[in-house]
Enzyme design. Structure first.
Site, PDB file in Angstrom:
ATOM      1  N   ASP A 112     -36.338   4.387  -4.166  1.00 24.44           N
ATOM      2  CA  ASP A 112     -36.462   3.278  -3.418  1.00 24.44           C
ATOM      3  C   ASP A 112     -37.865   3.257  -2.638  1.00 24.44           C
ATOM      4  O   ASP A 112     -37.767   3.035  -1.364  1.00 24.44           O
ATOM      5  CB  ASP A 112     -35.231   3.301  -2.593  1.00 24.44           C
ATOM      6  N   LYS A 133     -31.051  -0.982  -8.669  1.00 24.38           N
ATOM      7  CA  LYS A 133     -29.603  -0.629  -8.459  1.00 24.38           C
ATOM      8  C   LYS A 133     -29.372  -1.579  -7.222  1.00 24.38           C
ATOM      9  O   LYS A 133     -29.937  -1.639  -6.430  1.00 24.38           O
ATOM     10  CB  LYS A 133     -29.605   0.875  -7.853  1.00 24.38           C
ATOM     11  N   CYS A 181     -29.583   6.291   0.652  1.00 20.21           N
ATOM     12  CA  CYS A 181     -29.720   6.050  -0.738  1.00 20.21           C
ATOM     13  C   CYS A 181     -29.902   7.540  -1.547  1.00 20.21           C
ATOM     14  O   CYS A 181     -29.323   7.733  -2.861  1.00 20.21           O
ATOM     15  CB  CYS A 181     -30.747   5.375  -1.257  1.00 20.21           C
TER      16      CYS A 181
HETATM   17  N1  TIU Z   1     -32.736   3.117  -0.022  1.00 21.89           N
HETATM   18  C1  TIU Z   1     -31.935   3.138   0.995  1.00 21.89           C
HETATM   19  O1  TIU Z   1     -31.931   4.316   1.678  1.00 21.89           O
HETATM   20  N2  TIU Z   1     -31.428   2.121   1.502  1.00 21.89           N
HETATM   21  C2  TIU Z   1     -31.182   1.867   2.912  1.00 21.89           C
HETATM   22  O2  TIU Z   1     -30.754   0.813   3.338  1.00 21.89           O
HETATM   23  N3  TIU Z   1     -31.452   2.973   3.734  1.00 21.89           N
HETATM   24  C3  TIU Z   1     -31.345   2.877   5.137  1.00 21.89           C
HETATM   25  O3  TIU Z   1     -31.447   3.888   5.725  1.00 21.89           O
HETATM   26  N4  TIU Z   1     -31.194   1.748   5.852  1.00 21.89           N
END
Ligand code: TIU
Length: 230
Positions: free
Chosen positions: A25, A130, A163
């Site tokens: 991500d 995802k 994530c």
């Molecule tokens: N990719 C991921 O970690 N999504 C989130 O929403 N992370 C946060 O820390 N908000």
């Protein structure tokens, strides 16, 4: 034994075909202003420090033709894969699907949902979309890993305790040998990152291993490069 110097003990390296670098991500939505991360009230500038480290890892994996997996947290334009509970959680200024300066928040194909240009996937690289925090939730990740006979996952990206950790725990439960690269993952909360590193490697590596980028690079140097020269 060829291994990565890691905590709580050395991480044995498999055949080159069985290992993958998983970059989670690294999207504009989490790293740039006016995306999903900022809508949740976070200081998004904190995540940029790992970008050069990830570029180095990516180059080393590509040079050896090792598998690289990029993930993107995203939803369909019609939000059919976005649970209402996720959309309203935290009462953010901009909700998933709302229009912001980088397009609709966390919607696949929108400018803000793209992986940052510094880490852009190559056309032939695997990009897993995802809808959840974990990479296994409502995706074909496990099927694809099995088909490609991948068994060892080196995890990086953002955010460490959301994530990245969710994916690492899900992978560990499915029998994958997981290693979290310490200086290639970041959180909006440095103390949460530190806690995650400690909790995954506690109890003899209850969730997996952690190691530095330098130690990962030193170990994967054993794999041949595409040109045969490292
Ligand atoms: N990719 C991921 O970690 N999504 C989130 O929403 N992370 C946060 O820390 N908000």
């Amino acid at each position: 034994m060829v291994a990565i110097a890691a905590q709580p003990y050395a991480y044995p390296l498999p055949a080159a075909s069985q290992i993958a670098l998983v970059i989670i991500d690294m999207q504009r939505d989490f790293l740039e202003a006016a995306g999903f991360g900022e809508s949740l009230g976070n200081d998004v500038s904190q995540l940029r420090a790992i970008v050069p480290t990830l570029q180095t890892l990516l180059a080393a994996f590509r040079e050896r033709q090792l598998t690289v997996i990029h993930t993107r947290e995203c939803h369909r334009a019609d939000l059919a894969d976005c649970p209402p509970a996720k959309r309203v959680r935290g009462n953010p200024r901009l909700r998933i699907g709302d229009r912001g300066p980088m397009g609709r928040i966390l919607i696949t194909g929108e400018p803000g949902n793209a992986i940052i240009p510094e880490l852009a996937p190559l056309p032939e690289e695997w990009v897993l979309e995802k809808p959840g925090k974990g990479a296994f939730c409502r995706t074909d990740f496990e099927t694809q890993l099995q088909q490609r006979q991948l068994t060892h996952l080196l995890l990086t990206g953002v955010t460490t305790e959301v994530c990245v950790q969710t994916t690492m725990r899900e992978a560990n439960d499915r029998g994958y040998e997981c290693l979290l690269i310490e200086d290639a993952t970041a959180s909006y909360f440095p103390e949460f990152k530190q806690a995650t590193l400690e909790m995954v490697r506690a109890q003899g590596g209850i969730v997996g291993w952690t190691a530095t980028t330098a130690d990962v690079l030193a170990a994967i140097a054993r794999y041949p490069t595409a040109t045969g020269v490292s």
